[in-house]
Enzyme design. Structure first.
Site, PDB file in Angstrom:
ATOM      1  N   ARG A 105      59.647  55.136  12.949  1.00  0.00           N
ATOM      2  CA  ARG A 105      58.688  54.504  12.042  1.00  0.00           C
ATOM      3  C   ARG A 105      59.399  53.428  11.225  1.00  0.00           C
ATOM      4  O   ARG A 105      60.596  53.506  10.970  1.00  0.00           O
ATOM      5  CB  ARG A 105      58.060  55.538  11.100  1.00  0.00           C
ATOM      6  N   TYR A 233      56.304  52.694  19.138  1.00  0.00           N
ATOM      7  CA  TYR A 233      56.792  54.010  18.724  1.00  0.00           C
ATOM      8  C   TYR A 233      55.687  54.870  18.098  1.00  0.00           C
ATOM      9  O   TYR A 233      54.882  54.384  17.297  1.00  0.00           O
ATOM     10  CB  TYR A 233      57.967  53.865  17.735  1.00  0.00           C
ATOM     11  N   LYS A 242      49.716  59.439  12.119  1.00  0.00           N
ATOM     12  CA  LYS A 242      50.024  59.208  10.712  1.00  0.00           C
ATOM     13  C   LYS A 242      49.062  58.202  10.082  1.00  0.00           C
ATOM     14  O   LYS A 242      48.640  58.352   8.927  1.00  0.00           O
ATOM     15  CB  LYS A 242      51.481  58.753  10.551  1.00  0.00           C
ATOM     16  N   HIS A 262      50.913  66.370   5.225  1.00  0.00           N
ATOM     17  CA  HIS A 262      51.971  66.363   6.246  1.00  0.00           C
ATOM     18  C   HIS A 262      52.560  67.778   6.315  1.00  0.00           C
ATOM     19  O   HIS A 262      53.634  68.046   5.791  1.00  0.00           O
ATOM     20  CB  HIS A 262      53.037  65.341   5.830  1.00  0.00           C
ATOM     21  N   SER A 284      59.801  64.313   7.393  1.00  0.00           N
ATOM     22  CA  SER A 284      60.040  64.071   8.819  1.00  0.00           C
ATOM     23  C   SER A 284      61.415  64.591   9.240  1.00  0.00           C
ATOM     24  O   SER A 284      62.407  64.354   8.537  1.00  0.00           O
ATOM     25  CB  SER A 284      59.956  62.577   9.100  1.00  0.00           C
ATOM     26  N   CYS A 286      62.549  67.596   9.249  1.00  0.00           N
ATOM     27  CA  CYS A 286      63.101  68.611   8.345  1.00  0.00           C
ATOM     28  C   CYS A 286      62.618  70.019   8.684  1.00  0.00           C
ATOM     29  O   CYS A 286      62.700  70.919   7.850  1.00  0.00           O
ATOM     30  CB  CYS A 286      62.804  68.269   6.898  1.00  0.00           C
ATOM     31  N   ASP A 313      52.452  69.431  12.277  1.00  0.00           N
ATOM     32  CA  ASP A 313      52.744  68.164  11.588  1.00  0.00           C
ATOM     33  C   ASP A 313      51.688  67.759  10.559  1.00  0.00           C
ATOM     34  O   ASP A 313      52.033  67.230   9.510  1.00  0.00           O
ATOM     35  CB  ASP A 313      52.913  67.034  12.616  1.00  0.00           C
ATOM     36  N   ARG A 402      62.102  62.091  21.343  1.00  0.00           N
ATOM     37  CA  ARG A 402      60.970  63.014  21.129  1.00  0.00           C
ATOM     38  C   ARG A 402      60.361  63.477  22.438  1.00  0.00           C
ATOM     39  O   ARG A 402      60.545  62.866  23.480  1.00  0.00           O
ATOM     40  CB  ARG A 402      59.896  62.319  20.286  1.00  0.00           C
TER      41      ARG A 402
HETATM   42  P1  GTP Z   1      58.697  65.455  12.328  1.00  0.00           P
HETATM   43  O1  GTP Z   1      58.143  65.628  13.702  1.00  0.00           O
HETATM   44  O2  GTP Z   1      59.540  64.237  12.206  1.00  0.00           O
HETATM   45  O3  GTP Z   1      57.672  65.514  11.266  1.00  0.00           O
HETATM   46  O4  GTP Z   1      59.806  66.633  12.130  1.00  0.00           O
HETATM   47  P2  GTP Z   1      59.687  68.201  11.803  1.00  0.00           P
HETATM   48  O5  GTP Z   1      59.520  68.420  10.351  1.00  0.00           O
HETATM   49  O6  GTP Z   1      58.708  68.853  12.697  1.00  0.00           O
HETATM   50  O7  GTP Z   1      61.169  68.722  12.162  1.00  0.00           O
HETATM   51  P3  GTP Z   1      61.688  69.608  13.389  1.00  0.00           P
HETATM   52  O8  GTP Z   1      61.177  71.014  13.351  1.00  0.00           O
HETATM   53  O9  GTP Z   1      61.486  68.856  14.647  1.00  0.00           O
HETATM   54  O10 GTP Z   1      63.243  69.689  13.065  1.00  0.00           O
HETATM   55  C1  GTP Z   1      64.037  68.524  12.916  1.00  0.00           C
HETATM   56  C2  GTP Z   1      65.500  68.860  13.103  1.00  0.00           C
HETATM   57  O11 GTP Z   1      65.897  69.850  12.151  1.00  0.00           O
HETATM   58  C3  GTP Z   1      65.810  69.437  14.474  1.00  0.00           C
HETATM   59  O12 GTP Z   1      67.021  68.896  14.928  1.00  0.00           O
HETATM   60  C4  GTP Z   1      65.944  70.916  14.225  1.00  0.00           C
HETATM   61  O13 GTP Z   1      66.803  71.536  15.156  1.00  0.00           O
HETATM   62  C5  GTP Z   1      66.481  70.975  12.791  1.00  0.00           C
HETATM   63  N1  GTP Z   1      66.034  72.215  12.084  1.00  0.00           N
HETATM   64  C6  GTP Z   1      64.783  72.735  12.073  1.00  0.00           C
HETATM   65  N2  GTP Z   1      64.741  73.903  11.380  1.00  0.00           N
HETATM   66  C7  GTP Z   1      65.991  74.127  10.946  1.00  0.00           C
HETATM   67  C8  GTP Z   1      66.602  75.184  10.162  1.00  0.00           C
HETATM   68  O14 GTP Z   1      65.984  76.159   9.745  1.00  0.00           O
HETATM   69  N3  GTP Z   1      67.941  75.046   9.897  1.00  0.00           N
HETATM   70  C9  GTP Z   1      68.666  73.981  10.347  1.00  0.00           C
HETATM   71  N4  GTP Z   1      69.967  73.945  10.061  1.00  0.00           N
HETATM   72  N5  GTP Z   1      68.131  72.968  11.093  1.00  0.00           N
HETATM   73  C10 GTP Z   1      66.826  73.049  11.382  1.00  0.00           C
HETATM   74  C1  SPV Z   2      57.301  61.893  11.507  1.00  0.00           C
HETATM   75  O1  SPV Z   2      58.070  60.915  11.467  1.00  0.00           O
HETATM   76  O2  SPV Z   2      57.004  62.562  10.489  1.00  0.00           O
HETATM   77  C2  SPV Z   2      56.715  62.313  12.794  1.00  0.00           C
HETATM   78  C3  SPV Z   2      56.865  61.432  13.941  1.00  0.00           C
HETATM   79  O3  SPV Z   2      56.053  63.328  12.856  1.00  0.00           O
HETATM   80  S1  SPV Z   2      55.781  60.097  13.824  1.00  0.00           S
HETATM   81  O4  SPV Z   2      54.611  60.367  14.657  1.00  0.00           O
HETATM   82  O5  SPV Z   2      56.463  58.945  14.326  1.00  0.00           O
HETATM   83  O6  SPV Z   2      55.340  59.903  12.472  1.00  0.00           O
HETATM   84 MN    MN Z   3      55.900  64.328  10.863  1.00  0.00          MN
END
Ligand code: GTP
Ligand code: SPV
Ligand code: MN
Length: 615
Positions: A105, A233, A242, A262, A284, A286, A313, A402
Site C-alpha cells: 500500500r 497491489y 480497504k 480493521h 497490518s 501484526c 481482516d 501474499r
Molecule cells: P494484514 O493482512 O497486513 O492485515 O496482516 P495481519 O494482521 O493479518 O498479520 P498476519 O497474521 O499475517 O501476521 C503477520 C506476520 O506476523 C507474519 O509473519 C506472522 O508469522 C507474524 N505473527 C503473527 N502472529 C504472531 C505472534 O503471535 N507472534 C509472533 N512473534 N509473530 C506473529
Molecule cells: C493490510 O495492509 O492491512 C492488508 C493488505 O490487509 S491490503 O489489502 O493491501 O491492505
Molecule cells: Mn489488513
C-alpha cells in the site's frame, strides 16, 4: 505537503492532457458494445461513460462463474501476468510477480477527498474533491485504449444479509478480477442485488503505467466513489477491500450508527460446546490472520477447545436489538502475508494453500513450488522477482508477499460466518508490535477507557505499506491508514456506543511482540496466544481476578495457564507495568492527541487524566 505537490501536479496534468489529446486524434475510435448489460440505468450510464473516457477496447461484465475464471487464467498465463506453479503439489495455484516498485500500500499517495479538509482530519492526506477529480480524469483519459475494461459487481458481506453493501469495480487488470473473485461475492448475484437496491459504491481502477509518480488512491466518501490509478497491489487495487469496506464504509457507518473496523473475528468454543466471539484490531502484518485461525495447544484440544474463523481482516460491527454488538466479515477470502506462515505457526493457513490459490511475489523451489522465509528449510531457486536466488540480495520472497484464497477453504471456517445477522461479540482486543512497555494483556476499566486504549495504541510499522519498517507510530484502532474521516470524530463515534448500548464487549489490549535484551520474543505467540484468549473470556464471564494498575487490569502471573509449555516465559516481565515507562508514554500520547485539539472528545482527555493521576 499538499501545496507544493498540487503545483507540480497541475503542470504535469497539463502535459498529460495534451499527450492524451494527441493520442485520441491519431487513434481509431474504440468499438464499444452498446447493448444494455444491466437494468439499472445509473450503472449502465456510468459504465458507458467510463468506457468512452478510458477508450476501452472492450467491455466485459464479470459473471463470476468458473468458465469465465478459466478463460481469464488462460489469458494471464499467456500474457505472463500469471505463472503456473507445480500443478501436482499445488493444483490450480498460480504465481503473480508484480512490478518491483508496486509491492505494498502507498499511504502517502492515498487521499480522502471530503468537501473540507477538517472532515478528513490530520490522520488523512486530503485533496479538494474537484481538484482530485480533475487530476484523476486526466490520468484515466484514454488509459484503457488497448485494454479490456472489466466491470465487477460485488457484494461485501453475505449475499442475503441486510448488513452487506454493494459495489462495482471497473478495472483493466485481469489479476484484479481474479483476486476480487476470491475476496468478494462477485458476479451475477451481486449485480441482481445492486439492481434491486439501485445503490452501490463506484470504484474505478487502472494499473496505468505502474509509474510510482503517477499513482493515486482517491476516495470521495460523500459521492460513494473511489478512483485508483497506477498500482496493481491488493490494498491499492482490490477496491472492495480497504478502499470500500474500510474508508468509504467507516464514513457511512458513522452517519448510520455502526462501525467498519480493521479487525479479525474469531469464535472460541469451550469444552462445554459454548462459542464466544472476539474481534481484534491489529495493524497490518501484526497477526490478525494468524489469530483468526489459530489451532489451540494440544492440552486445550484434548480438553475440547475449538477455534472457529469468521474473518481475518475486516469487521463490520452493528448494534443488535439485544444491546450487543454483532459482527460480519464483509470479505469472502484471505489476502494473507506469506512470510512466517508455516506448519508450526499457522497449519490452518498452510492446509488451504495447496490448491486454488494465487501467490503474489513469493519465491519458488527447484520443483516450482511456492516458497517464502519461515516456511521450511528448503532452498528456493528463484526469488520474488524471478532472478536466481542470491541471499546477498535479501529475502527470496518479498516481505509483503501474499496469498489469496477463498475463506471457505480454511479448515476452521465457521458455520456462523454466513449468518446474515452476524455473530455477537464478547470482547474487543487491540494489539500491536511493541518491543517494550505494553504488557502481554491488559483489560480496560470500562468502555470509555477501552476507547482510549484503542485510540492511543501504537505499533512498529511493517512491510505492508511502503516506507520505513520498524518505526513505532500511533495507529489508533489499527485504522491509521483506513479511517475515512477525522479520527477525533471517529473516537467520538466509538464513545457514543457507551450511551446507546447496555451489553457492550469488554475491551483488552494485547502485545505478542515484547522482546528480551537479545531481541528475542518473550512470548511464544501463535498457538500459545490461546492462553491469553482464555483469560480474556474468563474475565468476560467474571470467572477470574485481575490486578488493578494505573493503565489497566492485568492478570497475576499464575492466572495465565502455562501447562504444557516447553519453556516457561518470563511472565513477570511480560505482565509488568513500568511507572516510568508509562509516564513517558502518557506524555507522548498527550502530544499526539494535541493534533486533534478542538475536536477531541473531552471524555478521552478525562480518561487519560485518570491514568496519569493513578500513576
Ligand atoms: P494484514 O493482512 O497486513 O492485515 O496482516 P495481519 O494482521 O493479518 O498479520 P498476519 O497474521 O499475517 O501476521 C503477520 C506476520 O506476523 C507474519 O509473519 C506472522 O508469522 C507474524 N505473527 C503473527 N502472529 C504472531 C505472534 O503471535 N507472534 C509472533 N512473534 N509473530 C506473529
Ligand atoms: C493490510 O495492509 O492491512 C492488508 C493488505 O490487509 S491490503 O489489502 O493491501 O491492505
Ligand atoms: Mn489488513
Amino acid at each position: 505537503m499538499a501545496i507544493p505537490r498540487t503545483c507540480i501536479d497541475r503542470a504535469w496534468l497539463r502535459n498529460l492532457l495534451f499527450v492524451r489529446l494527441v493520442a485520441r486524434l491519431v487513434s481509431f475510435p474504440a468499438k464499444i458494445d452498446k447493448t444494455m448489460k444491466t437494468s439499472l440505468a445509473s450503472l449502465q450510464e456510468w459504465v458507458d461513460q467510463v468506457a468512452s473516457h478510458t477508450r476501452a477496447a472492450q467491455v466485459h461484465w464479470c459473471t463470476g462463474d468458473d468458465a469465465e475464471n478459466r478463460q481469464l487464467v488462460a489469458q494471464m498465463l499467456e500474457s505472463g501476468d500469471l505463472l503456473e506453479l507445480n500443478q501436482e503439489t499445488h493444483p490450480n495455484c498460480y504465481l503473480h510477480r508484480s512490478d518491483p516498485e508496486d509491492v505494498a500500500r502507498v499511504e502517502h499517495l492515498t487521499f480522502v477527498c471530503t468537501p473540507n479538509r477538517d472532515e478528513a482530519g490530520p490522520n488523512n492526506n486530503w485533496m479538494d474533491p474537484k481538484e482530485a477529480r480533475a487530476l484523476m480524469d486526466g490520468l484515466f483519459a484514454g488509459c484503457m485504449a488497448d485494454r479490456t475494461m472489466y466491470v465487477i459487481p460485488y457484494c461485501m458481506g453475505p449475499i442475503n444479509s441486510p448488513l452487506s453493501r454493494l459495489g462495482v469495480e471497473i478495472t483493466d487488470s485481469p489479476y484484479v478480477v481474479a483476486n476480487m473473485r476470491l475476496m468478494t461475492r462477485m458476479g451475477t448475484p451481486a449485480l441482481r442485488r445492486i439492481e434491486e437496491e439501485g445503490y452501490f459504491v463506484k470504484g474505478l481502477h487502472s494499473t496505468g503505467e505502474l509509474d510510482p509518480d503517477r499513482r493515486y488512491i482517491m476516495h470521495f466518501p460523500t459521492e460513494l466513489s473511489i478512483m485508483s490509478f497506477g498500482s496493481g497491489y491488493g490494498g491499492n487495487a482490490l477496491l472492495g477491500k480497504k478502499c470500500h469496506a474500510l474508508r468509504i464504509a467507516s464514513y457511512q457507518a458513522r452517519t448510520e450508527g455502526w462501525l467498519a473496523e480493521h479487525m479479525l473475528i474469531v469464535g472460541i468454543e469451550n469444552p462445554q460446546g459454548e462459542t464466544r466471539y472476539i474481534a481484534g484490531a491489529f495493524p497490518s502484518a501484526c497477526g490478525k490472520t494468524n489469530l483468526a485461525m489459530l489451532i489451540p495447544p494440544e492440552a486445550y484440544r484434548e480438553a475440547g477447545w475449538k477455534v472457529w474463523t469468521v474473518g481475518d481482516d475486516i469487521c463490520w460491527l452493528h448494534p443488535g436489538d439485544d444491546g450487543r454488538l454483532y459482527a460480519v466479515n464483509p470479505e469472502a477470502g484471505f489476502f494473507g502475508v506469506a512470510p512466517g506462515t508455516s506448519q508450526d505457526t499457522n497449519p490452518n493457513a498452510l492446509a488451504m494453500l495447496n490448491r486454488d490459490a494465487i501467490f503474489t511475489n513469493v519465491a519458488v523451489t527447484d520443483d516450482n513450488q511456492p516458497w517464502w522465509e519461515g516456511l521450511d528449510d528448503r532452498r528456493p531457486v528463484k526469488d520474488w522477482q524471478g532472478r536466481d536466488f542470491d541471499p546477498k540480495r535479501g529475502a527470496a520472497a518479498h516481505p509483503n508477499s501474499r496469498f489469496t484464497v477463498p475463506i471457505s477453504r480454511c479448515p476452521s471456517f465457521s458455520n456462523e460466518a454466513e449468518n446474515p445477522k452476524g455473530v455477537p461479540i464478547d470482547a474487543i482486543i487491540f494489539g500491536g508490535r511493541r518491543a517494550s512497555l505494553v504488557p502481554l494483556v491488559m483489560e480496560a476499566r470500562d468502555w470509555n477507557h477501552g476507547v482510549l486504549m484503542g485510540a492511543t495504541m501504537a505499533s512498529e510499522t511493517t512491510a505492508a505499506a511502503t516506507g520505513k519498517v520498524g518505526v513505532v507510530r500511533r495507529d489508533p484502532m489499527a485504522m491509521k491508514p483506513f479511517c475515512g474521516y477525522n479520527f477525533a470524530d471517529y473516537w467520538a463515534h466509538w464513545l457514543s456506543f457507551g450511551q446507546r448500548m447496555d451489553r457492550l464487549p469488554k475491551v483488552f489490549q494485547v502485545n505478542w511482540f515484547r522482546r528480551d535484551d537479545d531481541g528475542g520474543f518473550l512470548w511464544p505467540g501463535f498457538t500459545e496466544n490461546m492462553r491469553v484468549l482464555e483469560w480474556i473470556l474468563k474475565r468476560c464471564k467474571g470467572e477470574t481476578e485481575a490486578r488493578e494498575t494505573p493503565v489497566g487490569r492485568v492478570p497475576a502471573a499464575d492466572d495465565i495457564n502455562l501447562d504444557g509449555l516447553d519453556e516457561v516465559p518470563d511472565m513477570e516481565t511480560l505482565l509488568a507495568v513500568s511507572k516510568d515507562g508509562w509516564t513517558r508514554e502518557i506524555a507522548d500520547i498527550e502530544k499526539y492527541l494535541e493534533e486533534f485539539s478542538g475536536r477531541l472528545p473531552e471524555t478521552l482527555r478525562e480518561e487519560l487524566e485518570k491514568s496519569r493521576k493513578a500513576l
